[in-house]
Design a protein around this motif. Structure first.
Motif, PDB file in Angstrom:
ATOM      1  N   VAL A 127      20.134  -3.829   8.222  1.00 18.99           N
ATOM      2  CA  VAL A 127      20.272  -4.263   9.611  1.00 18.99           C
ATOM      3  C   VAL A 127      20.934  -5.633   9.594  1.00 18.99           C
ATOM      4  N   SER A 135      14.684  -0.807  13.527  1.00 22.70           N
ATOM      5  CA  SER A 135      15.639  -1.918  13.604  1.00 22.70           C
ATOM      6  C   SER A 135      15.189  -2.933  14.643  1.00 22.70           C
ATOM      7  N   ILE A 167      23.259  -1.374  12.679  1.00 22.58           N
ATOM      8  CA  ILE A 167      22.585  -0.618  11.614  1.00 22.58           C
ATOM      9  C   ILE A 167      23.689  -0.078  10.719  1.00 22.58           C
ATOM     10  N   TYR A 177      21.310   4.384   7.314  1.00 22.49           N
ATOM     11  CA  TYR A 177      19.978   4.876   6.963  1.00 22.49           C
ATOM     12  C   TYR A 177      20.208   6.217   6.288  1.00 22.49           C
ATOM     13  N   GLU A 201      15.040   5.138  13.335  1.00 18.60           N
ATOM     14  CA  GLU A 201      16.016   4.119  12.934  1.00 18.60           C
ATOM     15  C   GLU A 201      16.128   3.000  13.961  1.00 18.60           C
ATOM     16  N   GLU A 202      16.286   3.414  15.200  1.00 14.30           N
ATOM     17  CA  GLU A 202      16.485   2.436  16.279  1.00 14.30           C
ATOM     18  C   GLU A 202      15.226   1.575  16.474  1.00 14.30           C
ATOM     19  N   VAL A 205      23.464  -6.451  16.856  1.00 14.24           N
ATOM     20  CA  VAL A 205      22.614  -5.696  15.944  1.00 14.24           C
ATOM     21  C   VAL A 205      23.409  -4.495  15.434  1.00 14.24           C
TER      22      VAL A 205
END
Lengths: 98, 169
Positions: B117, B72, B136, B139, B68-69, B134
């Motif tokens: 994002v 992104s 998120i 997910y 995920e990180e 940023v």
């Protein structure tokens, strides 16, 4: 995969060395994330563990068209890269079109 | 500005990508991206098929965070450097698609990813854009959907955030 034992698995430093030998730009961001830019709009930020698994090495091999054994023998990658980057006069291969 | 990369005409189960920008603010949405997930004996591994993005983790939870990180960050870097997410949308090699279909058919691990994002890319007069804020939003791996009970048990062992009973079919 190639007969190497787990003890011979390359480290992150090895992986980065091989990528750079292929003229791929590898720049550390933070927290273990690295920006990997092969040019022509192909760029990823990936978490690179200290010890990449065989599966991850295989993914890199596919992604960047690198023979898998280069990850276990970086000198092969460096040799291939240095051969490629020599001036045309020093290469035995035919000169490329300008 | 809204960029859909032609995926706006996708069928219901096809992957979709959307990039909307207004001023310095960007929203990137990915939906229905197929993710092949498996444990290779050394680590958990995930490979996003429509985006050729991969991540590894010692545990299921760690792998999910790295995926995920990192994804992104990849999206943010593409918008920052190229002003488009087109470069993110590169399919994985055929062998991963084949493996996904084989494993799905056998009821093993696979899933889809849905993520948003949000971020701001403020471009100073003198140079490189700064990326701030940023976020998120979500997910989702509907891991209960295709997981085998055996692999699901491994995932639950290594991921405390998996809801109880997620492996039930």
């Amino acid at each position: 995969m190639n007969g190497c034992s787990d003890a011979e698995l390359p480290t992150r430093a090895f992986l980065i060395r091989v990528l750079r030998a292929k003229h791929i730009t590898v720049v550390e961001q933070d927290q273990g994330y690295w920006k990997i830019d092969a040019g022509s709009g192909e760029m990823k930020v990936l978490h690179l563990p200290e010890h990449p698994s065989k599966t991850m090495l295989q993914a890199f091999a596919h992604k960047y068209d690198i023979p898998i054994d280069h990850f276990y023998h970086p000198e092969r990658a460096e040799k291939a890269a240095s051969t490629k980057s020599k001036p045309p006069a020093e290469q035995s291969a035919p000169k490329e079109d300008p | 500005m809204v960029e859909t990369n032609g995926m706006d005409k996708a069928k219901p189960n096809q992957a979709k990508a959307l990039h909307a920008a207004g001023g310095d603010s960007h929203t990137v949405m990915l939906d229905n991206v197929k993710v092949l997930i498996w444990h290779d004996g050394e680590a958990w591994f995930a490979h996003g098929l429509e985006i050729d993005y991969f991540a590894q983790g010692a545990t299921f939870k760690e792998m999910k965070i790295h995926f995920e990180e990192g994804l992104s960050r990849t999206i943010v870097e593409h918008v920052k450097d190229y002003k488009t997410i087109e470069g993110v949308l590169k399919p994985a090699p055929t062998m991963y698609w084949d493996k996904f279909h084989q494993e799905s058919f056998k009821g093993n691990l696979g899933g889809t990813l849905r993520g948003h994002v949000f971020f701001k890319s403020a471009k100073p007069a003198n140079g490189t854009p700064n990326v701030t804020d940023v976020t998120i939003v979500e997910y989702i791996y509907p891991i209960s959907y295709l997981c085998s009970e055996k692999l699901m048990a491994q995932a639950v062992d290594s991921c405390t955030s998996v809801p109880a009973g997620a492996g039930a079919k």
